[in-house]
Scaffold this motif. Sequence first.
Motif, mmCIF file in Angstrom:
data_model
loop_
_atom_site.group_PDB
_atom_site.id
_atom_site.type_symbol
_atom_site.label_atom_id
_atom_site.label_comp_id
_atom_site.label_asym_id
_atom_site.label_seq_id
_atom_site.Cartn_x
_atom_site.Cartn_y
_atom_site.Cartn_z
ATOM 1 N N GLY A 1 0.799 -1.221 0.000
ATOM 2 C CA GLY A 1 0.000 0.000 0.000
ATOM 3 C C GLY A 1 0.827 1.264 0.000
ATOM 4 O O GLY A 1 0.279 2.356 -0.179
ATOM 5 N N VAL A 2 2.148 1.171 0.197
ATOM 6 C CA VAL A 2 3.007 2.353 0.164
ATOM 7 C C VAL A 2 3.454 2.588 -1.275
ATOM 8 O O VAL A 2 4.113 1.743 -1.884
ATOM 9 C CB VAL A 2 4.224 2.191 1.093
ATOM 10 N N GLU A 3 3.080 3.717 -1.795
ATOM 11 C CA GLU A 3 3.445 4.076 -3.169
ATOM 12 C C GLU A 3 4.867 4.609 -3.241
ATOM 13 O O GLU A 3 5.609 4.310 -4.176
ATOM 14 C CB GLU A 3 2.456 5.121 -3.685
ATOM 15 N N ALA A 4 5.258 5.404 -2.255
ATOM 16 C CA ALA A 4 6.613 5.960 -2.218
ATOM 17 C C ALA A 4 6.930 6.426 -0.812
ATOM 18 O O ALA A 4 6.036 6.844 -0.057
ATOM 19 C CB ALA A 4 6.751 7.121 -3.203
ATOM 20 N N ALA A 5 8.204 6.329 -0.427
ATOM 21 C CA ALA A 5 8.710 6.884 0.837
ATOM 22 C C ALA A 5 9.680 7.992 0.472
ATOM 23 O O ALA A 5 10.689 7.751 -0.202
ATOM 24 C CB ALA A 5 9.391 5.804 1.668
ATOM 25 N N ILE A 6 9.363 9.211 0.873
ATOM 26 C CA ILE A 6 10.108 10.391 0.424
ATOM 27 C C ILE A 6 10.775 11.065 1.609
ATOM 28 O O ILE A 6 10.110 11.413 2.600
ATOM 29 C CB ILE A 6 9.164 11.383 -0.283
ATOM 30 N N ILE A 7 12.081 11.246 1.519
ATOM 31 C CA ILE A 7 12.819 11.972 2.556
ATOM 32 C C ILE A 7 12.512 13.457 2.423
ATOM 33 O O ILE A 7 12.649 14.041 1.347
ATOM 34 C CB ILE A 7 14.330 11.724 2.417
ATOM 35 N N ASP A 8 12.084 14.055 3.508
ATOM 36 C CA ASP A 8 11.760 15.487 3.520
ATOM 37 C C ASP A 8 12.920 16.239 4.163
ATOM 38 O O ASP A 8 13.181 16.087 5.356
ATOM 39 C CB ASP A 8 10.472 15.737 4.291
#
Length: 794
Positions: free
Chosen positions: A88-95
């Motif tokens: 279900g995770v489309e993307a993990a983005i470092i902020d």
Amino acid sequence: MLAAANLREHWRSFLASFLAVVVGVGLIAAALLLYDSSRPRPLPRVANAPVLVVAKQAAEPTGTLRDRVPWSEHEAGDLVRELEGIDGVEAAIIDRNFYAQAFTDDEPVPDEAAAEAGHGWSSTRLAPYELTAGRAPRSDHEVVVSTALGVAVGATLPVGLADGVHTYTVSGTVPGHGFYFTDAEAARRDTGVTTIGLLVTPGSAGSEIAGRAGRIVGDNGAALTGAARGVVEPGQHTHRRFLGTQLIGAITIVALFTTILVVTATLALATAQRRREIGLLRVVGADRSQLRRLVLGEAVLLGLLGSVVGCLAGVCAAPALLGSLDRLDVTPPGARIVISAWPLLAAGAVGTGIAVLGAGVASRSAARVPPIEASRDAATERRRLGRGRGATGLGILGLGLVLAFLTAVGDADRRVALALTTSMCLIAAAALLAPVVIGPLVRLGTEAFARRSRGAGAMLVRAELLNSPRRAASIAAPVIVSVGFAVLISGLVETMRMAYPAEVTRQLAGQVLIDPGNAPGLNEAVVQANPVGRAPLPTRLFVTRPDGGDTVLDGVGSRDPRWSRPGEAVLDTTMAKLLGVQAGSTVTVRFADGRSAPLRVAEVLPPDPTRGAFVLSRETVREHDPTALTDNIFLAADQAPARLGAGARLHDAEDFALRDYHTDAALTDSLANMLTVVAVGYSGLAVANSMALAAVGRRGSLAVLRSVGGTRRQLLGVAVGETGLLVIIGSALGLLATVPPLAGVASGLGAETATRVSVQLSGAVVAGAVLGTLALATAASAVVSWRQLRPRSG
């Protein structure tokens, strides 16, 4: 039923207590509504990420949770890969967040959020921000900026970064605030990771994803959803919220403390004035438990009715309070009042509880009334002070004196809180012990007037107060609170106003200062262009305690060759004691980039604020914290440079520090004035209510005096004179209650700043508190007494 009937029959006697509950609950409800409305809420910049994975927080030495312990680039990369493996995770983005600010004509464009305005392009997916023009950055020399800057696509834009001002080509614009660089450029600028946003596929359950993400990150962080994502916000928002919360908390404490004293005093006074009625109930067979239940039942009804009205008043007052905080600039942007149930329920419960608490004290007195009181036409208070009240008053007095000592020797961060607690203890002790103290003060205050006065007015005032010390104490209690809080708040501000300039004059006399102007700090290029002088580079260091917890410390990068050696650190004695190390020991710290390294403790020196508590080389700080900015450069006046870097300004160091302090002091003054108005206004109203209640209770004695020839003018003079004397006595006791805590603050500030600091009071505030309370009290006494003295028809 009997309690309700008594409230209807004796509503005038309970009016003072009712109004005290209404005002107290109204203030508490408004403050709690404002607190609930100003809690962190998700920023628009991360609104599209239903789950935020954040690093764990480290505690400051005081125990307060602050900065998040950063993950290194390697740790963050591994974590991203694991998070993207969740169904279900489309993307993990470092902020990423780092300093970025537009420059025009070598001057920074004002931006209060500049310290965290730089981001990687991938972060726009968390908003989401759609391009309004142009395209995403493709090279490290391109940037996407906010449309609010008014810069056209294709134009060049000087952007200030931690290492200097660089020229970028604007490749596109977005509607949100910030500067969006390529992800590679952002990774070089901000090497520590504390936030990862998760984008989920449509239809996926965010709570389930958050649960799995939380298990992956374990004890090193947390997965946040919903409103909890609001903890990810710029530092200036957090600072504003902190200031506003401090004021809200102070208003709540003042309202709670004042309501307890006022309601307890007015209920005790109302019960004392019904001694004949209570005695009659004893004659017809009422036992002590029944009388207690009667008084407590009246209090419950009084508290419920007052709480309902107070909650409605709080809802109406909350927008005005928010508007006041907005004008003081101590609320985060976009704060608005949101009506929710728990603040109103909590305020109502507090109001009812306070009424019951006050009635509990009054019910003990009611239960002790003998049946013979039913036959008395006049009552003399035989016991000035009950054993329980006396023991409690002496105990609180002793605690207050101990806290006053701790205020003088305690930690600087806790000094104001200790002073406030000390003052509350001493004010409460003064109110509890007032029946014993008022007698000698009345004799002292009326003796001179009694000798010189031709009439019997002074003698009547003296006899009335000496005959009813508890009633007099009930009237004086709100005055003690009002003047005590007003003097304390203004005294703290004025005493600190004396201490800080003295410290600045001692430290900075004869120096000049290079200041960043409209930027949050000086970039490295400006520092390199001015190689002379003290240029501390602040950073945050993370140390693991023996119990496994993490402590965040203020580190300082120095270019002074005496303690600027790579791989080493210089600590002051307080820091060395905190870490349990000594010269020659090794301490392992985690830096802002998430990497850990051992540092040898080269020296342990006495505390020196100009040097810092944990000093290491600038090169070490710059290596691990590329986003760090230098606050100021201090140097001798004869070493002032002819040229400064972009945006930098030259000032006389002492004058600049004092101007900066006075800017902060203006805000402190505004906050203190608001708090003083709340304390004086509420307590003044309580005094007026108490005086009205006392005047109603003296209706019989006024009638007797009229029958023996007393004119209305004379009797009004007696009532007003009695009121004025009680206000003066209460003011003196309130003033005395603030002397120990203020003396403790002055002593502590003197030791901290190595200067002589004495207690300072604002004459205008003290006079305003005393005269304002006196005006309200005498007006209430005169109006009610005049009504009692009017001829009654039939």
